[in-house]
Enzyme design. Structure first.
Site, short mmCIF file in Angstrom:
data_model
loop_
_atom_site.label_atom_id
_atom_site.label_comp_id
_atom_site.label_asym_id
_atom_site.label_seq_id
_atom_site.Cartn_x
_atom_site.Cartn_y
_atom_site.Cartn_z
N SER A 1 -14.38 12.96 23.61
CA SER A 1 -13.66 13.82 24.99
C SER A 1 -13.08 15.19 24.17
CB SER A 1 -12.19 14.23 25.94
OG SER A 1 -12.75 12.96 26.95
N LYS B 1 -14.18 18.47 25.19
CA LYS B 1 -13.27 19.49 26.05
C LYS B 1 -13.50 20.23 25.86
CE LYS B 1 -13.49 15.68 29.44
NZ LYS B 1 -13.42 14.59 29.45
N SER C 1 -7.73 15.34 31.03
CA SER C 1 -9.35 15.12 30.35
C SER C 1 -10.32 14.68 31.59
CB SER C 1 -8.62 14.33 29.39
OG SER C 1 -10.81 13.81 28.94
#
Length: 372
Positions: free
Chosen positions: A58, A61, A118
């Site tokens: 993640s 992101k 997230s």
């Protein structure tokens, strides 16, 4: 005949006085790759496998948010835009902000769900809103990565779900992180409530150290536990990237270890000031016999604490400077060193104009130059 070879002025000067201290090596860090960088100067203070291609999970992101922020800045989308949630976004696996299919959610709420919780669902919904599809959005991500100098990254999705062609490095993630903090700092918050569910930021350091204000966690089985942290202390910002730690607690411990090391053993200082004379040098055929030379931009460096007495500068100036000379003209270079290691090499420029001298001066200096 004019001579334009370089001459080294035997000017070695102490920039700042202080007491020398041995450079302390960085701590041992349990991670597949890591990097610690000072935000203002971009100088790396500690690293290992920082250019190794790794799965980012993640941490992806950070780039997803960066591209969305760019679209907001360009006014191609707005925070108040309502996004219709697709089945693909709703069905996506992994962490979620719990959006529902065929419901509308604002870009602002999706961003908070992306950054704070997230949410993979938020990542896909934003990608589809910006570019029409997640695949097209990944193309935007790769284009921006190239602009930022992220030489060892390739993105295939907006969420960070595993893909053999989806990878980045600690060094590249630091680049997009610093760009986002610098240009779009306003979205970093600790918790978020959506659909009557309060969701805390997964970066536990936010509650352990008040100076830490971001940035992003990540985890998959293949990537391990990842964490990008940013801390601001006494006006200095450091960014640490941990990739492939063994646990949630380990990524926090290793990040805190790096940040504390950087703040304790390094300092950021202005070593040379712009437009301040460093030396007077001879000018031929000019209305004045000398000209002040210096640098056009402040030199700010991050250096080991209490090592400033070992910092020296040397000037290399073009031989036979001949008027007229305009302010700002490059006339050589200045090299700044610490323990014989080059910290920076900058252009040495004229700090003023020098007009041509009288006919007598021009003739006299022409003869002297021919005799050299």
């Amino acid at each position: 005949m004019q001579h334009f070879s370089k001459i080294l002025i035997t000017l070695f000067f102490l920039l700042v006085s202080g007491t020398a201290m041995a450079v302390i090596p960085p701590p041992s860090v349990a991670a597949n790759g890591y990097l610690l960088v000072e935000m203002e100067t971009g100088q790396v203070l500690a690293e290992q496998n920082a250019s190794k291609k790794l799965e980012p999970a993640s941490l992806t992101k950070i780039m997803t948010a960066h591209v969305v922020f760019m679209e907001l800045e360009a006014k191609r989308i707005s925070l108040s835009d309502m996004v219709l949630i697709s089945e693909k976004a709703w069905r996506t696996q992994g962490s979620k902000m719990f959006i529902e299919v065929n419901k509308e959610v604002s870009v602002e709420d999706l961003l908070k769900g992306l950054i704070i919780q997230s949410g993979n669902d938020a990542a896909i919904a934003l990608a589809e809103h910006v570019a029409g599809s997640e695949e097209a959005f990944a193309t935007l991500m790769n284009q921006e990565a190239k602009k930022l100098g992220m030489k060892d990254s390739h993105f295939t999705n907006s969420s960070g779900l595993p893909d053999e062609n989806h990878y980045t490095t600690a060094r590249d993630i630091a680049l997009v992180t610093m760009a986002s903090i610098r240009d779009f700092p306003e979205y970093y918050k600790r918790d978020f409530t959506f659909n009557e569910i309060k969701q805390d930021n997964r970066n536990t350091l936010l509650w352990q150290d008040a100076t830490i204000d971001g940035v992003k966690t990540g985890h998959t089985e293949a990537a391990g536990y990842c964490l990008v942290s940013s801390a601001l202390r006494d006006g200095r910002r450091l960014v640490s990237v941990i990739m492939g730690a063994q646990s949630t607690s380990a990524r926090a411990t290793e990040s805190r270890k790096l940040l504390n090391y950087g703040f304790r053993f390094y300092v950021t200082k202005k070593l040379l000031s712009a437009n301040k004379p460093l030396q007077k040098v001879k000018v031929w055929k000019g209305a004045t016999e000398t000209i002040d030379v210096g640098i056009a931009k402040d030199l700010v460096q991050t250096i080991p604490h209490d090592s400033t007495d070992k910092i020296k500068a040397s000037l290399t100036v073009d031989a036979s400077l001949v008027a007229p000379i305009s302010k700002g003209t490059r006339l050589g270079s200045v090299k700044v060193t610490l323990d014989d290691k080059t910290l920076a090499t900058l252009p040495l420029v004229a700090l003023s104009d020098v007009e041509s001298g009288s006919i007598f001066v021009v003739i006299k200096d022409s003869v002297l130059l021919m005799l050299q």
